[in-house]
Write a protein that holds these residues in place. Structure first.
Motif, PDB file in Angstrom:
ATOM      1  N   SER A 290      30.863  31.785  51.607  1.00  0.00           N
ATOM      2  CA  SER A 290      31.068  32.035  50.182  1.00  0.00           C
ATOM      3  C   SER A 290      30.280  33.280  49.772  1.00  0.00           C
ATOM      4  O   SER A 290      29.583  33.891  50.568  1.00  0.00           O
ATOM      5  CB  SER A 290      30.615  30.829  49.365  1.00  0.00           C
ATOM      6  N   TRP A 291      30.379  33.637  48.481  1.00  0.00           N
ATOM      7  CA  TRP A 291      29.657  34.800  47.960  1.00  0.00           C
ATOM      8  C   TRP A 291      28.277  34.399  47.415  1.00  0.00           C
ATOM      9  O   TRP A 291      27.664  35.170  46.691  1.00  0.00           O
ATOM     10  CB  TRP A 291      30.455  35.461  46.846  1.00  0.00           C
ATOM     11  N   SER A 292      27.760  33.253  47.755  1.00  0.00           N
ATOM     12  CA  SER A 292      26.555  32.714  47.125  1.00  0.00           C
ATOM     13  C   SER A 292      25.280  32.994  47.912  1.00  0.00           C
ATOM     14  O   SER A 292      25.306  33.221  49.124  1.00  0.00           O
ATOM     15  CB  SER A 292      26.702  31.197  46.950  1.00  0.00           C
TER      16      SER A 292
ATOM     17  N   GLY B 198      41.200  42.658  36.951  1.00  0.00           N
ATOM     18  CA  GLY B 198      41.038  41.569  37.906  1.00  0.00           C
ATOM     19  C   GLY B 198      39.579  41.197  38.082  1.00  0.00           C
ATOM     20  O   GLY B 198      38.686  41.751  37.445  1.00  0.00           O
ATOM     21  N   ASP B 199      39.320  40.251  38.970  1.00  0.00           N
ATOM     22  CA  ASP B 199      37.945  39.811  39.226  1.00  0.00           C
ATOM     23  C   ASP B 199      37.500  40.163  40.637  1.00  0.00           C
ATOM     24  O   ASP B 199      36.581  39.556  41.180  1.00  0.00           O
ATOM     25  CB  ASP B 199      37.807  38.303  38.981  1.00  0.00           C
ATOM     26  N   GLY B 200      38.172  41.142  41.221  1.00  0.00           N
ATOM     27  CA  GLY B 200      37.765  41.571  42.555  1.00  0.00           C
ATOM     28  C   GLY B 200      38.952  41.855  43.439  1.00  0.00           C
ATOM     29  O   GLY B 200      40.072  41.424  43.171  1.00  0.00           O
ATOM     30  N   HIS B 201      38.705  42.609  44.492  1.00  0.00           N
ATOM     31  CA  HIS B 201      39.754  42.952  45.445  1.00  0.00           C
ATOM     32  C   HIS B 201      39.838  41.849  46.499  1.00  0.00           C
ATOM     33  O   HIS B 201      39.606  42.072  47.689  1.00  0.00           O
ATOM     34  CB  HIS B 201      39.419  44.306  46.085  1.00  0.00           C
ATOM     35  N   GLU B 202      40.166  40.657  46.032  1.00  0.00           N
ATOM     36  CA  GLU B 202      40.200  39.509  46.923  1.00  0.00           C
ATOM     37  C   GLU B 202      41.574  39.312  47.557  1.00  0.00           C
ATOM     38  O   GLU B 202      41.690  38.984  48.730  1.00  0.00           O
ATOM     39  CB  GLU B 202      39.812  38.239  46.158  1.00  0.00           C
ATOM     40  N   ARG B 203      42.597  39.519  46.766  1.00  0.00           N
ATOM     41  CA  ARG B 203      43.957  39.294  47.262  1.00  0.00           C
ATOM     42  C   ARG B 203      44.920  40.155  46.455  1.00  0.00           C
ATOM     43  O   ARG B 203      44.542  40.751  45.444  1.00  0.00           O
ATOM     44  CB  ARG B 203      44.331  37.813  47.129  1.00  0.00           C
ATOM     45  N   ILE B 204      46.172  40.214  46.891  1.00  0.00           N
ATOM     46  CA  ILE B 204      47.193  40.967  46.179  1.00  0.00           C
ATOM     47  C   ILE B 204      47.857  40.066  45.146  1.00  0.00           C
ATOM     48  O   ILE B 204      48.274  38.950  45.457  1.00  0.00           O
ATOM     49  CB  ILE B 204      48.228  41.532  47.171  1.00  0.00           C
ATOM     50  N   SER B 205      47.947  40.550  43.918  1.00  0.00           N
ATOM     51  CA  SER B 205      48.512  39.756  42.828  1.00  0.00           C
ATOM     52  C   SER B 205      49.924  40.226  42.489  1.00  0.00           C
ATOM     53  O   SER B 205      50.255  41.400  42.680  1.00  0.00           O
ATOM     54  CB  SER B 205      47.634  39.885  41.580  1.00  0.00           C
ATOM     55  N   PRO B 206      50.771  39.342  41.979  1.00  0.00           N
ATOM     56  CA  PRO B 206      52.121  39.732  41.572  1.00  0.00           C
ATOM     57  C   PRO B 206      52.087  40.749  40.433  1.00  0.00           C
ATOM     58  O   PRO B 206      51.313  40.608  39.490  1.00  0.00           O
ATOM     59  CB  PRO B 206      52.752  38.413  41.114  1.00  0.00           C
ATOM     60  N   SER B 207      52.923  41.765  40.527  1.00  0.00           N
ATOM     61  CA  SER B 207      53.006  42.786  39.482  1.00  0.00           C
ATOM     62  C   SER B 207      53.603  42.190  38.204  1.00  0.00           C
ATOM     63  O   SER B 207      54.511  41.362  38.251  1.00  0.00           O
ATOM     64  CB  SER B 207      53.862  43.955  39.961  1.00  0.00           C
ATOM     65  N   VAL B 208      53.070  42.659  37.063  1.00  0.00           N
ATOM     66  CA  VAL B 208      53.636  42.256  35.766  1.00  0.00           C
ATOM     67  C   VAL B 208      54.241  43.454  35.045  1.00  0.00           C
ATOM     68  O   VAL B 208      54.732  43.316  33.922  1.00  0.00           O
ATOM     69  CB  VAL B 208      52.563  41.599  34.865  1.00  0.00           C
ATOM     70  N   THR B 209      54.231  44.618  35.684  1.00  0.00           N
ATOM     71  CA  THR B 209      54.654  45.857  35.028  1.00  0.00           C
ATOM     72  C   THR B 209      56.077  45.785  34.491  1.00  0.00           C
ATOM     73  O   THR B 209      56.369  46.279  33.396  1.00  0.00           O
ATOM     74  CB  THR B 209      54.527  47.038  36.012  1.00  0.00           C
TER      75      THR B 209
ATOM     76  N   THR C 293      39.537  35.629  54.209  1.00  0.00           N
ATOM     77  CA  THR C 293      40.846  35.933  53.630  1.00  0.00           C
ATOM     78  C   THR C 293      40.767  37.029  52.563  1.00  0.00           C
ATOM     79  O   THR C 293      41.790  37.555  52.140  1.00  0.00           O
ATOM     80  CB  THR C 293      41.471  34.678  52.996  1.00  0.00           C
ATOM     81  N   SER C 294      39.565  37.366  52.124  1.00  0.00           N
ATOM     82  CA  SER C 294      39.380  38.374  51.085  1.00  0.00           C
ATOM     83  C   SER C 294      39.676  39.773  51.623  1.00  0.00           C
ATOM     84  O   SER C 294      39.184  40.162  52.688  1.00  0.00           O
ATOM     85  CB  SER C 294      37.940  38.330  50.570  1.00  0.00           C
ATOM     86  N   ILE C 295      40.464  40.546  50.881  1.00  0.00           N
ATOM     87  CA  ILE C 295      40.762  41.925  51.284  1.00  0.00           C
ATOM     88  C   ILE C 295      39.481  42.743  51.299  1.00  0.00           C
ATOM     89  O   ILE C 295      39.237  43.532  52.212  1.00  0.00           O
ATOM     90  CB  ILE C 295      41.786  42.553  50.327  1.00  0.00           C
ATOM     91  N   ALA C 296      38.634  42.571  50.276  1.00  0.00           N
ATOM     92  CA  ALA C 296      37.376  43.315  50.210  1.00  0.00           C
ATOM     93  C   ALA C 296      36.503  43.031  51.421  1.00  0.00           C
ATOM     94  O   ALA C 296      35.889  43.946  51.987  1.00  0.00           O
ATOM     95  CB  ALA C 296      36.633  42.965  48.922  1.00  0.00           C
ATOM     96  N   VAL C 297      36.437  41.780  51.828  1.00  0.00           N
ATOM     97  CA  VAL C 297      35.649  41.400  53.003  1.00  0.00           C
ATOM     98  C   VAL C 297      36.146  42.138  54.242  1.00  0.00           C
ATOM     99  O   VAL C 297      35.365  42.708  55.015  1.00  0.00           O
ATOM    100  CB  VAL C 297      35.707  39.877  53.220  1.00  0.00           C
ATOM    101  N   ARG C 298      37.451  42.130  54.428  1.00  0.00           N
ATOM    102  CA  ARG C 298      38.014  42.776  55.619  1.00  0.00           C
ATOM    103  C   ARG C 298      37.784  44.283  55.605  1.00  0.00           C
ATOM    104  O   ARG C 298      37.494  44.887  56.640  1.00  0.00           O
ATOM    105  CB  ARG C 298      39.506  42.451  55.731  1.00  0.00           C
ATOM    106  N   LEU C 299      37.910  44.892  54.433  1.00  0.00           N
ATOM    107  CA  LEU C 299      37.721  46.336  54.347  1.00  0.00           C
ATOM    108  C   LEU C 299      36.267  46.729  54.578  1.00  0.00           C
ATOM    109  O   LEU C 299      35.981  47.719  55.266  1.00  0.00           O
ATOM    110  CB  LEU C 299      38.200  46.840  52.987  1.00  0.00           C
TER     111      LEU C 299
END
Length: 223
Positions: free
Chosen positions: A114-116, A20-31, A84-90
């Protein structure tokens, strides 16, 4: 995504590392699309049984805040990314837990954007103009931290004497200028995270769930 899954299925792969590109949100599993081991690196999955490797963002917030407190800072402000970012909240949760343990409170409200570096500079101007007393800024990433440093220089604030600054990431292309470190930061140990995730695909036994990789503090001239 569907086309990519079909292409990988046709290849008859032996394992899949989803990066992934970061712990921003939860993504759907493809397993469930594959009959081979699947491991997620730097990406959160919505399936609890997936094997996931993530940086410990809450500890990152704790490390940065503890460092500033140990440096004698009493008013720690926080400038960070999208709420809204999970990483931000954590990271924010880790910061507040460390402040609470030390009997301190955050200086002002968390400034989200933003992250800028542009956002870091704009937020620092807003913080200074608000009149909020502070002597340190915990920045959600290094780009934001560099924006904060730019405003400190423009306003004649000494770093770290007047304001100490700590970021997160430790990306050399950001925190180093001609080989000279500019910023204290928290290294999320992404290389180690990647190695652990890759090794997991070859392991005879795999443990499902989230595996958090502990970050480290890298001290620079900004604190």
């Amino acid at each position: 995504m569907t086309d990519s899954i079909r292409e990988l299925q046709v290849r008859r792969i032996d394992g899949l590392l989803v990066v992934g590109d970061g712990h921003e949100r939860i993504s759907p599993s493809v397993t469930h699309h594959f009959g081979v081991p699947v491991t997620y690196a730097f990406a959160a999955s919505d399936h609890a049984e997936d094997v996931v490797y993530l940086p410990d963002n809450e500890t990152a917030g704790r490390l940065a805040t503890r460092h500033l407190l140990e440096r004698g800072r009493t008013g720690i402000a926080h400038i960070t990314g999208d709420r809204t970012s999970i990483a931000v909240r954590l990271r924010e949760r880790g910061m507040r837990a460390e402040l609470e343990a030390a009997g301190r409170v955050q200086a002002g409200q968390t400034l989200h954007g933003s992250w800028s570096s542009r956002w870091g500079a704009a937020a620092m101007i807003e913080l200074l103009d608000s009149g909020t007393p502070f002597d340190a800024v915990f920045c959600g990433n290094d780009h934001i931290g560099l924006g904060v440093l730019e405003v400190c220089a423009a306003r004649g604030l000494r770093v770290p004497e007047d304001v100490a600054v700590v970021g997160v990431d430790n990306w050399e292309g950001v925190v180093l200028d001609q080989g000279i470190r500019r910023l204290t930061t928290v290294d999320l140990q992404l290389q180690r995270l990647g190695r652990l995730a890759a090794a997991d695909l070859l392991a005879p036994e795999r443990t499902p769930g989230e595996h958090l990789v502990e970050p480290t503090l890298v001290v620079g001239p900004s604190s």
